[in-house]
Scaffold this motif. Structure first.
Motif: not given
Ligand code: SF4
Ligand code: SF4
Ligand code: FES
Lengths: 340, 161
Positions: A173, A211, A252, A254-255
């Motif tokens: 990302e 997330e 996690n 990448c959101g």
């Protein structure tokens, strides 16, 4: 190309990859101008016309930062991995292919012969009765033609050369790429420390689930669905709705992009910290949502109930190791080499 | 000495039942195949699929997981977790070319020494029929156990073979 002796040198190279990683760098948008201001780009086939001989002509360690994306699946990939390692101070396995094999490494579930036959012989559109295959060397009157040799196995970059950092994602990302670039720029311009060698950079330390804003409940399911079979409820955990989501087994960073648009996480940020084998972890995660029938059922009936749910997962190996095959414990499948 | 193949079975045995069953088989002097190397775990639910893959990768010809009968797990439903994982793992291992018989799950309570011994005997026979797995040597083409990935130099040779 003219080079500026004052500026740190940047290279980016694609091996067995799709080009998405290059796009993820260009996705920095305006900030790419900052990169250009700080760095002297000395090798980057996607955006500038450098030749392999340019690279060969540089002194060892000339490149300050090399972003290497793509897996190693042929002799050209391997040669460039060695060459870039020799010429670079910091080597980053950029993106899932370089980090852990990614989609190219799914080839490790089959054999080289099978792949070559599929592409060159067994397609309905092929007309190749003599089974002519590409050859690494082909002598002809005008001279010898050479092609890179196609390997039996697909490897990650760190299985071929020493790697300093790993930047996960398919592709990474851009906010993560930018954060990493800032750390590197600070180190190069202000002498601030780099992360410890071997670190996974540009990612988090927990599972994608943590997330992911979708609502989670304790729930088991009686069947799985392919993505096209249902339209999921927008706010509820996809796994609970029977869509395979790799969130619980994936790092996690990448959101939680995919689950938020109704598509289960594919697992592209790789295994969680401390986990070697992402697919094995996923088996545990999936197992915990499978319905095991009513308490007190006969042993055989429990087994049948569970089997019925598992039957709705058509391709566990390809699903759970979509990105991490080269780093998996078994590395490749045992195949019948004579398969055509 | 005959040279029949002696498979190596790694056994993950639950402390509360199957490990005691194995003990009982021993004290009762039940004769059974000596091919299982037992490892005691606190519950069959403790067996991470990674353990199984690692065992197969590092030289085991098969893996036996043994736990309490459904409904009798010391931790209520650890074994229900096991059976779900195990069935999924087995389905997946087929895609890796690993025969189903190489990973087995049995239930054996503390009093079922005989049943456990029979399961080990049965599995040993099945693995004999299948032959060795030897993942490192046969699939990864590496000598010995627990080697690293093939060194880069060998890749080009492998490709031109
Ligand atoms: S399993 Fe997927 S959808 Fe559910 S919470 Fe985790 S990331 Fe979100
Ligand atoms: S949700 Fe999963 S597949 Fe999607 S970008 Fe994030 S880690 Fe990758
Ligand atoms: S305590 Fe024996 S299987 Fe859980």
């Amino acid at each position: 190309m003219t080079t500026n002796p004052e500026k740190p040198k940047l290279a980016m190279y694609w091996a067995a990859s799709c080009g998405g990683c290059e796009i993820s760098v260009l996705n920095l948008g305006d900030r790419i101008l900052v990169i250009d201001e700080i760095f002297d780009i000395v090798f980057f086939p996607a955006i500038a016309d450098f030749k392999y001989d340019d690279l060969r002509s540089y002194p060892d360690g000339y490149i300050d930062l090399c972003l290497f994306n793509g897996a190693i699946r042929n002799s050209e990939n391997e040669e460039l991995a060695h060459l870039l390692r020799q010429k670079s101070k910091v080597m980053v396995a950029y993106g899932s292919c370089a980090y852990e094999g990614c989609i190219p490494a799914l080839a490790n579930l089959t054999s080289r012969d099978f792949l070559l036959n599929t592409v060159y012989v067994n397609q309905p559109t092929n007309d190749n009765p003599n089974r002519i295959m590409p050859q690494p060397r082909y002598p002809m009157e005008e001279g010898v033609l050479e092609l890179p040799a196609f390997y039996e196995n697909v490897h990650s970059l760190d299985q071929i050369v020493d790697v300093d950092y790993y930047l996960p994602g398919c592709p990474p990302e851009s906010h993560q790429v930018w954060a990493v670039m800032q750390v590197v720029i600070q180190a190069l311009t202000k002498g601030s420390p780099l992360p410890p060698k071997g670190a996974i950079i540009g990612a988090g330390e927990v599972a994608v689930c943590e997330e992911c804003p979708l609502e989670k409940h304790e729930k088991t399911i009686t069947r799985f669905y392919r993505p096209y079979e249902i339209t999921p409820e927008p706010d509820v955990c996809l796994l609970e709705q029977g869509l395979i989501c790799m969130g619980p087994a994936t790092r996690n960073g990448c959101g939680a992009l995919c689950p938020q648009v109704g598509m289960g996480c594919r697992g592209c940020y790789g295994p969680l910290p401390g986990v070697v084998d992402q697919g094995a972890k996923m088996i545990s995660a999936i197992a915990s949502v499978i319905d095991a029938g009513e308490p007190g059922m006969e042993e055989e009936d429990i087994e049948l109930a569970i089997k019925a749910v598992i039957d709705t997962i058509p391709d566990p190996a390809g699903t759970f190791y979509r990105f991490s095959m080269a780093h998996s414990l078994l590395f490749r499948a045992k195949t019948d080499q004579t398969s055509t | 000495m005959n040279n029949q193949f002696e498979p190596v079975i790694l056994g993950f045995l639950c402390n509360w039942c199957s490990y005691r069953a194995a003990d009982l088989a021993g004290t009762a002097r039940i004769h059974y195949a000596p091919n299982m190397r037992p490892i005691r775990v606190m519950c069959s639910g403790r067996v991470d699929p990674q353990f199984v893959l690692k065992a197969l990768r590092e030289g085991a010809d098969g893996v036996l997981i043994a736990g309490c009968h459904p409904g009798e797990c010391h931790y209520v439903n650890g074994n229900i977790k096991t059976i779900r994982r195990y069935l999924l793992l087995r389905k997946m291992l087929k895609q890796w070319g690993i025969e189903e018989e190489r990973v087995q799950l049995v239930w054996a309570s503390a009093s079922e020494g005989k049943q456990l011994a029979e399961a080990v005997d049965r599995m040993t026979e099945m693995l004999r029929a299948l032959g060795p797995l030897r993942w490192n040597e046969t699939v990864l083409g590496q000598p010995g156990i627990n080697g690293d990935m093939a060194p880069a130099e060998t890749l080009a040779e492998e490709a031109s073979a």
